[in-house]
Write a protein that holds these residues in place. Structure first.
Motif, mmCIF file in Angstrom:
data_model
loop_
_atom_site.group_PDB
_atom_site.id
_atom_site.type_symbol
_atom_site.label_atom_id
_atom_site.label_comp_id
_atom_site.label_asym_id
_atom_site.label_seq_id
_atom_site.Cartn_x
_atom_site.Cartn_y
_atom_site.Cartn_z
ATOM 1 N N PHE A 1 65.961 -9.864 -21.560
ATOM 2 C CA PHE A 1 65.889 -10.391 -22.922
ATOM 3 C C PHE A 1 64.566 -10.035 -23.593
ATOM 4 O O PHE A 1 64.457 -10.130 -24.825
ATOM 5 C CB PHE A 1 66.064 -11.912 -22.915
ATOM 6 C CG PHE A 1 67.450 -12.355 -22.538
ATOM 7 C CD1 PHE A 1 68.550 -11.579 -22.861
ATOM 8 C CD2 PHE A 1 67.663 -13.544 -21.868
ATOM 9 C CE1 PHE A 1 69.835 -11.975 -22.518
ATOM 10 C CE2 PHE A 1 68.940 -13.951 -21.516
ATOM 11 C CZ PHE A 1 70.027 -13.169 -21.839
ATOM 12 N N GLU A 2 63.567 -9.612 -22.805
ATOM 13 C CA GLU A 2 62.285 -9.224 -23.371
ATOM 14 C C GLU A 2 62.236 -7.728 -23.693
ATOM 15 O O GLU A 2 61.758 -7.351 -24.761
ATOM 16 C CB GLU A 2 61.147 -9.579 -22.402
ATOM 17 C CG GLU A 2 61.017 -11.063 -22.103
ATOM 18 C CD GLU A 2 60.619 -11.869 -23.312
ATOM 19 O OE1 GLU A 2 59.945 -11.302 -24.199
ATOM 20 O OE2 GLU A 2 60.974 -13.062 -23.387
ATOM 21 N N HIS A 3 62.735 -6.887 -22.773
ATOM 22 C CA HIS A 3 62.614 -5.435 -23.000
ATOM 23 C C HIS A 3 63.899 -4.812 -23.533
ATOM 24 O O HIS A 3 63.839 -3.798 -24.240
ATOM 25 C CB HIS A 3 62.193 -4.712 -21.723
ATOM 26 C CG HIS A 3 63.108 -4.910 -20.554
ATOM 27 N ND1 HIS A 3 64.347 -4.324 -20.462
ATOM 28 C CD2 HIS A 3 62.965 -5.628 -19.413
ATOM 29 C CE1 HIS A 3 64.926 -4.649 -19.336
ATOM 30 N NE2 HIS A 3 64.103 -5.454 -18.665
ATOM 31 N N GLY A 4 65.086 -5.366 -23.218
ATOM 32 C CA GLY A 4 66.338 -4.870 -23.779
ATOM 33 C C GLY A 4 66.818 -3.539 -23.233
ATOM 34 O O GLY A 4 67.633 -2.866 -23.884
ATOM 35 N N ASP A 5 66.361 -3.127 -22.049
ATOM 36 C CA ASP A 5 66.766 -1.850 -21.459
ATOM 37 C C ASP A 5 67.917 -2.098 -20.483
ATOM 38 O O ASP A 5 67.720 -2.610 -19.377
ATOM 39 C CB ASP A 5 65.578 -1.216 -20.735
ATOM 40 C CG ASP A 5 65.854 0.218 -20.297
ATOM 41 O OD1 ASP A 5 67.006 0.677 -20.501
ATOM 42 O OD2 ASP A 5 64.950 0.864 -19.754
ATOM 43 N N THR A 6 69.128 -1.715 -20.881
ATOM 44 C CA THR A 6 70.305 -1.935 -20.035
ATOM 45 C C THR A 6 70.308 -1.003 -18.821
ATOM 46 O O THR A 6 70.841 -1.367 -17.765
ATOM 47 C CB THR A 6 71.588 -1.727 -20.847
ATOM 48 O OG1 THR A 6 71.589 -0.400 -21.401
ATOM 49 C CG2 THR A 6 71.668 -2.731 -21.990
ATOM 50 N N ASN A 7 69.735 0.196 -18.958
ATOM 51 C CA ASN A 7 69.709 1.129 -17.822
ATOM 52 C C ASN A 7 68.869 0.586 -16.668
ATOM 53 O O ASN A 7 69.219 0.758 -15.498
ATOM 54 C CB ASN A 7 69.151 2.483 -18.267
ATOM 55 C CG ASN A 7 70.054 3.182 -19.263
ATOM 56 O OD1 ASN A 7 71.275 3.051 -19.194
ATOM 57 N ND2 ASN A 7 69.472 3.920 -20.180
ATOM 58 N N GLU A 8 67.772 -0.071 -16.985
ATOM 59 C CA GLU A 8 66.932 -0.644 -15.936
ATOM 60 C C GLU A 8 67.670 -1.749 -15.187
ATOM 61 O O GLU A 8 67.585 -1.853 -13.958
ATOM 62 C CB GLU A 8 65.642 -1.185 -16.546
ATOM 63 C CG GLU A 8 64.683 -1.775 -15.523
ATOM 64 C CD GLU A 8 63.385 -2.243 -16.140
ATOM 65 O OE1 GLU A 8 62.614 -2.941 -15.455
ATOM 66 O OE2 GLU A 8 63.166 -1.923 -17.329
ATOM 67 N N VAL A 9 68.408 -2.585 -15.921
ATOM 68 C CA VAL A 9 69.177 -3.648 -15.272
ATOM 69 C C VAL A 9 70.261 -3.048 -14.379
ATOM 70 O O VAL A 9 70.507 -3.536 -13.265
ATOM 71 C CB VAL A 9 69.795 -4.583 -16.329
ATOM 72 C CG1 VAL A 9 70.625 -5.674 -15.677
ATOM 73 C CG2 VAL A 9 68.702 -5.218 -17.181
ATOM 74 N N ALA A 10 70.918 -1.990 -14.848
ATOM 75 C CA ALA A 10 71.971 -1.353 -14.044
ATOM 76 C C ALA A 10 71.396 -0.770 -12.753
ATOM 77 O O ALA A 10 72.007 -0.893 -11.679
ATOM 78 C CB ALA A 10 72.661 -0.261 -14.866
ATOM 79 N N GLU A 11 70.227 -0.145 -12.818
ATOM 80 C CA GLU A 11 69.613 0.415 -11.600
ATOM 81 C C GLU A 11 69.221 -0.682 -10.612
ATOM 82 O O GLU A 11 69.385 -0.523 -9.397
ATOM 83 C CB GLU A 11 68.381 1.234 -11.987
ATOM 84 C CG GLU A 11 68.721 2.512 -12.742
ATOM 85 C CD GLU A 11 67.472 3.278 -13.143
ATOM 86 O OE1 GLU A 11 66.365 2.791 -12.810
ATOM 87 O OE2 GLU A 11 67.602 4.336 -13.779
ATOM 88 N N MET A 12 68.713 -1.787 -11.116
ATOM 89 C CA MET A 12 68.326 -2.884 -10.225
ATOM 90 C C MET A 12 69.559 -3.521 -9.579
ATOM 91 O O MET A 12 69.515 -3.937 -8.413
ATOM 92 C CB MET A 12 67.536 -3.925 -11.002
ATOM 93 C CG MET A 12 66.206 -3.406 -11.540
ATOM 94 S SD MET A 12 65.340 -4.593 -12.589
ATOM 95 C CE MET A 12 64.881 -5.820 -11.381
ATOM 96 N N LEU A 13 70.660 -3.590 -10.303
ATOM 97 C CA LEU A 13 71.880 -4.167 -9.731
ATOM 98 C C LEU A 13 72.495 -3.240 -8.683
ATOM 99 O O LEU A 13 73.118 -3.721 -7.727
ATOM 100 C CB LEU A 13 72.898 -4.454 -10.841
ATOM 101 C CG LEU A 13 72.538 -5.591 -11.804
ATOM 102 C CD1 LEU A 13 73.584 -5.709 -12.907
ATOM 103 C CD2 LEU A 13 72.423 -6.912 -11.060
ATOM 104 N N ARG A 14 72.344 -1.944 -8.848
ATOM 105 C CA ARG A 14 72.881 -1.017 -7.848
ATOM 106 C C ARG A 14 72.142 -1.133 -6.527
ATOM 107 O O ARG A 14 72.719 -0.859 -5.462
ATOM 108 C CB ARG A 14 72.793 0.426 -8.364
ATOM 109 C CG ARG A 14 73.723 0.728 -9.532
ATOM 110 C CD ARG A 14 73.786 2.221 -9.793
ATOM 111 N NE ARG A 14 74.400 2.508 -11.078
ATOM 112 C CZ ARG A 14 73.719 2.803 -12.182
ATOM 113 N NH1 ARG A 14 72.401 2.844 -12.116
ATOM 114 N NH2 ARG A 14 74.339 3.038 -13.319
ATOM 115 N N ASP A 15 70.878 -1.504 -6.582
ATOM 116 C CA ASP A 15 70.103 -1.650 -5.345
ATOM 117 C C ASP A 15 70.476 -2.914 -4.573
ATOM 118 O O ASP A 15 70.086 -3.058 -3.413
ATOM 119 C CB ASP A 15 68.604 -1.687 -5.667
ATOM 120 C CG ASP A 15 68.125 -0.369 -6.246
ATOM 121 O OD1 ASP A 15 68.801 0.656 -5.997
ATOM 122 O OD2 ASP A 15 67.092 -0.364 -6.946
#
Length: 468
Positions: free
Chosen positions: A175-189
């Protein structure tokens, strides 16, 4: 004869030190073949025995001297009299025997053993590079399964407690940075396992307690994660769980049914939820809150058919909106307030715009509406609205001051269209000062009409009752 031998072996070392280093005299040297003897204490002793005794006494003296210095002090003296520093011992001392890496077999050139690569804790010669060790098939410990063995990092699946503890900070940071790609990479790990459907549930639950911009970011996140991290079946399962948990969600967010309905409509519009999802619940819903959410989604989807876009269901934040659009939104907000008279609803709509730096526009537009109005209703309602916004600290002192100063600067132009604007402004400013909305210095800055008109030339200086 025995007494004579004892006297030979019991010779005092000090007496041996005083013996001449050249025990051979001129006469004996010339003889050559006779055995050379020396008289000591009246006894004749062979010269070879004397030399041997002197060598043994000297060796014992040297050993005692080195051992006593090594044990008592950190410095030691070598054979040639040089002082050795701490950590370095004389080669003749017993301590140096164990620290010396040279071969003690008496052979070789005195170089370190194994080229300096031997000893405890040594990994080889300096600069040596080890290659991949080939497995020896003839090794008795050789195992055929070792060749086909594959090593991988195993991540254990998350349980419910670890899931909330891990993903909640991740989503709050999103909610602070708004980068969906970063969230997707963290969830894949992470090994989500069967908890994949809980990702949309947690994201929507957190956004219900946030602002409209957070809900817009959540809708974008669900759209980007679908197909990569979660599937469409996981999205349907997550909304099923949200509809079941609506009574609990209402405890923290009373508007949860309407907001969940908007999420469902936005998901259908983005194509991550089947269009027949709402129809599958018809006639099977007993929960009042779930029925309200589905009705809200149905209404929004029907408006889409009329031409309204679903992707603007959350509006757009202040940073994403143009100034012209913000001015239009504030103007509609004030007109709706004049029709409804609901101060709390106007306050909520202003906060949903998320433009605290643009609140001076509302102050300016409210005062202009008062100047352009002809009755007392608008005057009192705008006074009540500004007082409520000032008391609740929705509008700060700086924004309030900027709004009034804008009116003060533009009052000459406003007076061209509204002839009585000066008098109305003075009255409204005085009422705001009495209500505690503005300060005395700001009230004193209020402009007044410069030229005063008289009734006639002979009225004695009497002014008109009404000033323009």
């Amino acid at each position: 004869m025995e007494v004579e031998n004892e006297q030979i072996y019991n010779v005092n070392p000090t007496e041996l030190d005083h013996l001449s280093d050249t025990p051979f005299s001129g006469e004996e040297e010339n003889g050559g073949s006779e055995e050379i003897k020396t008289e000591i204490n009246g006894n004749w002793i062979a010269a070879s025995s004397i030399n041997e005794a002197k060598i043994n006494a000297r060796a014992k003296r040297r050993l005692r001297k080195n051992s006593s210095r090594d044990s008592g002090r950190g410095d030691s003296v070598s054979d040639n009299g040089e002082t050795l520093k701490n950590g370095v011992t004389a080669p003749t001392s017993p301590k140096g025997k164990f620290l010396d890496r040279r071969s003690r077999s008496g052979k070789g050139r005195g170089l370190p053993k194994k080229g300096g690569a031997g000893g405890k804790g040594v990994w080889g010669t300096p600069g040596q590079v080890y290659d991949v060790e080939e497995v020896d098939i003839k090794d008795p410990n050789y195992d055929d399964d070792q060749e086909n063995c594959v090593y991988e990092t195993v991540v254990p699946p998350l349980d419910e407690r670890a899931f909330d503890k891990t993903l909640t900070p991740m989503l709050q940071e999103y909610f602070e940075h708004g980068d969906t790609n970063e969230v997707a990479e963290m969830l894949r790990d992470l090994n989500l396992g069967e908890m994949k459907y809980s990702v949309p549930v947690l994201a929507v639950s957190l956004s219900l307690e946030g602002k409209a911009s957070h809900r817009e970011m959540t809708s974008k996140l669900l759209s980007d994660l679908c197909g990569t991290v979660v599937s469409t079946s996981d999205v349907e399962k997550s909304f099923d769980r949200l509809l079941k948990e609506l009574p609990e969600l209402m405890l923290d967010s009373p508007r949860a049914p309407q907001l969940v309905g908007q999420f469902i409509a936005r998901a259908v519009g983005d194509g991550i939820l089947c269009s027949t999802y709402i129809d599958s619940y018809k006639g099977t819903v007993d929960c009042v809150q779930a029925r309200a959410a589905l009705d809200r989604a149905t209404v929004l989807l029907s408006m889409k058919k009329g031409g309204k876009r679903i992707d603007s269901v959350w509006g757009s934040g202040g940073g994403q909106q143009s100034v012209k659009q913000l001015v239009k939104e504030i103007d509609m907000l004030l007109k709706e307030y004049l029709l409804s008279g609901d101060v709390s609803e106007a306050e909520r709509c202003l906060q949903e715009l998320e433009v605290p730096h643009f609140h001076h526009e509302l102050v300016y537009e409210a005062i202009v509406m008062v100047l352009e109005s002809t009755g007392e209703t608008t005057f009192k309602m705008m006074l009540d609205l500004l007082k409520s916004l000032w008391t609740s600290t929705v509008i700060t002192l700086d924004q309030m001051k900027r709004g009034y100063e804008r009116v003060y600067r533009e009052i000459p132009d406003i007076n061209l269209d509204v002839p009585h604007s000066y008098s109305v402004l003075e009255r409204f400013v005085e009422e705001c000062f009495q209500a505690g909305i503005i300060s005395k210095p700001l009230r004193d800055l209020c402009p007044s009409r410069g030229r005063k008109r008289f009734v006639s030339e002979g009225d004695g200086g009497r002014l008109k009752l009404e000033s323009y």
